[in-house]
Motif scaffolding. Structure first.
Motif, PDB file in Angstrom:
ATOM      1  N   UNK A 118       0.827  -1.204   0.000  1.00 52.14           N
ATOM      2  CA  UNK A 118       0.000   0.000   0.000  1.00 52.14           C
ATOM      3  C   UNK A 118       0.865   1.259   0.000  1.00 52.14           C
ATOM      4  N   UNK A 119       1.991   1.206   0.692  1.00 54.77           N
ATOM      5  CA  UNK A 119       2.874   2.377   0.737  1.00 54.77           C
ATOM      6  C   UNK A 119       3.341   2.746  -0.668  1.00 54.77           C
ATOM      7  N   UNK A 120       3.601   1.746  -1.509  1.00 57.47           N
ATOM      8  CA  UNK A 120       4.111   2.056  -2.856  1.00 57.47           C
ATOM      9  C   UNK A 120       2.999   2.336  -3.864  1.00 57.47           C
ATOM     10  N   UNK A 121       1.724   2.114  -3.488  1.00 56.19           N
ATOM     11  CA  UNK A 121       0.648   2.259  -4.473  1.00 56.19           C
ATOM     12  C   UNK A 121      -0.511   3.147  -4.032  1.00 56.19           C
ATOM     13  N   UNK A 122      -0.668   3.381  -2.753  1.00 57.12           N
ATOM     14  CA  UNK A 122      -1.838   4.098  -2.270  1.00 57.12           C
ATOM     15  C   UNK A 122      -1.897   5.521  -2.820  1.00 57.12           C
ATOM     16  N   UNK A 248       7.730  -2.524  -7.613  1.00 53.66           N
ATOM     17  CA  UNK A 248       8.096  -1.254  -8.250  1.00 53.66           C
ATOM     18  C   UNK A 248       9.617  -1.238  -8.410  1.00 53.66           C
ATOM     19  N   UNK A 249      10.112  -2.000  -9.371  1.00 53.32           N
ATOM     20  CA  UNK A 249      11.552  -2.237  -9.477  1.00 53.32           C
ATOM     21  C   UNK A 249      12.341  -1.004  -9.902  1.00 53.32           C
ATOM     22  N   UNK A 250      11.705  -0.075 -10.617  1.00 53.19           N
ATOM     23  CA  UNK A 250      12.449   1.085 -11.105  1.00 53.19           C
ATOM     24  C   UNK A 250      12.667   2.141 -10.032  1.00 53.19           C
ATOM     25  N   UNK A 251      12.138   1.930  -8.833  1.00 53.19           N
ATOM     26  CA  UNK A 251      12.402   2.802  -7.689  1.00 53.19           C
ATOM     27  C   UNK A 251      13.085   1.951  -6.625  1.00 53.19           C
ATOM     28  N   UNK A 252      14.414   1.893  -6.651  1.00 54.56           N
ATOM     29  CA  UNK A 252      15.138   0.907  -5.845  1.00 54.56           C
ATOM     30  C   UNK A 252      15.047   1.105  -4.339  1.00 54.56           C
ATOM     31  N   UNK A 253      14.719   2.296  -3.881  1.00 50.89           N
ATOM     32  CA  UNK A 253      14.617   2.512  -2.437  1.00 50.89           C
ATOM     33  C   UNK A 253      13.183   2.204  -1.989  1.00 50.89           C
ATOM     34  N   UNK A 254      12.954   0.985  -1.574  1.00 49.03           N
ATOM     35  CA  UNK A 254      11.666   0.594  -1.036  1.00 49.03           C
ATOM     36  C   UNK A 254      10.513   0.623  -2.004  1.00 49.03           C
TER      37      UNK A 254
END
Length: 466
Positions: A118-122, A248-254
């Protein structure tokens, strides 16, 4: 819920919460191998208050989690972190022997999102996500500046990078499960150890999933049970491991930010520049460590130590982390197995079709039921059946191809014997640049991952004949 446990918990709340009236809700949120977390709703003279309660499981410590600090130490770490300006929940009470609840503590309940997906998509966090990587760098800089001569840190394990790699490798070898890519990665790590690394407090599990986030940013750093004294870049690298990007592989930090932002925040707060080469080492180590940790969790399930529907599925995640190691240190092209349609054969139904039917039932009907717990377990069960189904369909062809590659490298033999032989030769000093070795490992792990988790982001491939 056990009445003795509830009675003891109510007695603690009555003593420690001013104006306590009653415990209205006690919901268990997690039941890890060694620790439990509960959300409490308490009625008081001031109204309803929420608390978080953590304690060790009565069954004791799980062997797959050796090295974790006790909850008493974790509570002290939270207090030190708060003094250093690190966002953490306030510790309200540390359990005593007279409480008869084991080791644990009562702490402040904070509101925010903790689920990495949820943190990466909300949508509600869309505005803050671009700032999270820099915030994480700043938080880690403050964490690594905590004085390590504090009495509260005296009992923490202290490890060098070399010892950490060797201990992890030894833990894997003790399982007696030959996984040549793990041996290859251990060798690479020992050949590329950091030079003159610093020695600080290290959180040990600083990643998306152990952070609480809201619209303002990082609300709290959670789960300090793997804290130790060691190289601080380990925390930065662990945050960048692909397993914690949640697709979300293109954003390497978390899965929410860039490495440049992370390192800029760290340098701005600490005055210390961390090189991307140093970060790369700890990214590789993080995936290596996770590939072994998942196997240890599966082993604890197989031994009967930690019965769980999830543990065997988690064990299959080792191939995800091994594929991440492939992409970090021996990147290259690989082909996945060709799609196979379910064979209808001459019988009705065929085994793979039976698995498909049960998997769809669990995933589409049981998982959609009202019970949150059984819905989650149904998804885990459906995932297990999916793995079994893909193993049934793809496994024989992949095993034959693997055996043929191993025979070209080592000579004739059974698949199991050749796997073990390759692991042993890697441990004994086989050159990492041996002809055909990298390609074999790359294809083997890609094939295994196509069975275990074909949707995992590391499985990026280019077909020879698109």
């Amino acid at each position: 819920m056990d009445s003795t446990f509830l009675a003891a918990l109510k007695a603690v709340l009555k003593r420690q919460v001013t104006g306590f009236r009653e415990l209205r809700e006690c919901q268990q949120l997690t039941a890890g191998a060694s620790q439990e977390t509960y959300r409490l709703l308490v009625a008081t003279d001031r109204g309803e208050l929420r608390y978080a309660f953590r304690r060790n499981q009565a069954a004791g410590k799980d062997a797959s989690n050796l090295g974790t600090v006790g909850l008493a130490t974790e509570a002290e770490l939270l207090q030190l972190a708060a003094e250093a300006g690190i966002p953490v929940p306030e510790v309200i009470y540390l359990l005593e022997e007279r409480d008869k609840l084991g080791e644990g503590f009562l702490m402040q309940w904070l509101e925010g999102e903790t689920l990495g997906q949820r943190i990466v998509r909300s949508e509600s966090l869309a505005d803050v996500r671009p700032r999270l990587a820099r915030q994480c760098g700043e938080v880690l800089a403050r964490l690594h500046a905590i004085a390590i001569d504090d009495d509260a840190l005296a009992g923490l394990p202290a490890v060098t990078p070399a010892a950490l790699v060797q201990e992890t490798w030894d833990s894997y070898q003790a399982l007696d499960i030959p996984a040549p890519m793990i041996d290859f990665t251990a060798r690479w790590l020992l050949d590329n150890l950091p030079v003159n690394s610093r020695r600080t407090l290290v959180h040990g599990d600083f990643r998306n999933g152990n952070l609480m986030v809201d619209e303002s940013g990082v609300v709290a750093v959670l789960d300090w049970e793997l804290a130790q004294i060691g190289d601080p870049v380990r925390d930065l690298g662990w945050l960048c491991v692909n397993s914690w990007r949640f697709g979300i592989s293109d954003l390497p930090v978390g899965g929410f930010g860039t490495i440049d932002e992370l390192l800029a925040g760290y340098q701005e707060q600490s005055g210390i520049a961390v090189s991307k080469e140093a970060l790369h080492f700890w990214q590789v180590f993080g995936s290596f460590w996770w590939s072994v940790a998942t196997l240890n969790m599966a082993a604890s399930w197989r031994s009967g130590e930690t019965p769980s529907l999830e543990r065997p599925v988690i064990g299959r995640r080792s191939s995800e982390a091994q594929m991440d190691c492939v992409n970090l240190i021996i990147p290259g092209d690989f082909d996945p197995p060709d799609p196979i349609e379910l064979d209808q054969g001459t019988q009705l139904p065929m085994p793979a079709e039976l698995l498909e039917g049960v998997r769809n039932f669990l995933q589409d009907e049981v998982a959609a039921a009202d019970s949150q717990r059984f819905g989650f377990l149904a998804k885990v069960a459906a995932n297990s059946l999916g793995i079994a189904q893909r193993e049934f369909l793809y496994g024989p062809a992949l095993a034959l191809e693997e055996q043929e590659r191993l025979a070209a490298l080592l000579g004739k033999g059974s698949l199991q014997r050749l796997r073990r032989q390759l692991s042993c030769q890697l441990r004994d000093g086989m050159a990492l640049d041996s002809d055909g070795l990298a390609e074999h490992l790359r294809r083997t792990i890609a094939g295994q991952l196509s069975i275990d988790q074909p949707g995992y982001s590391a499985l990026r491939f280019s077909r020879a004949n698109p």
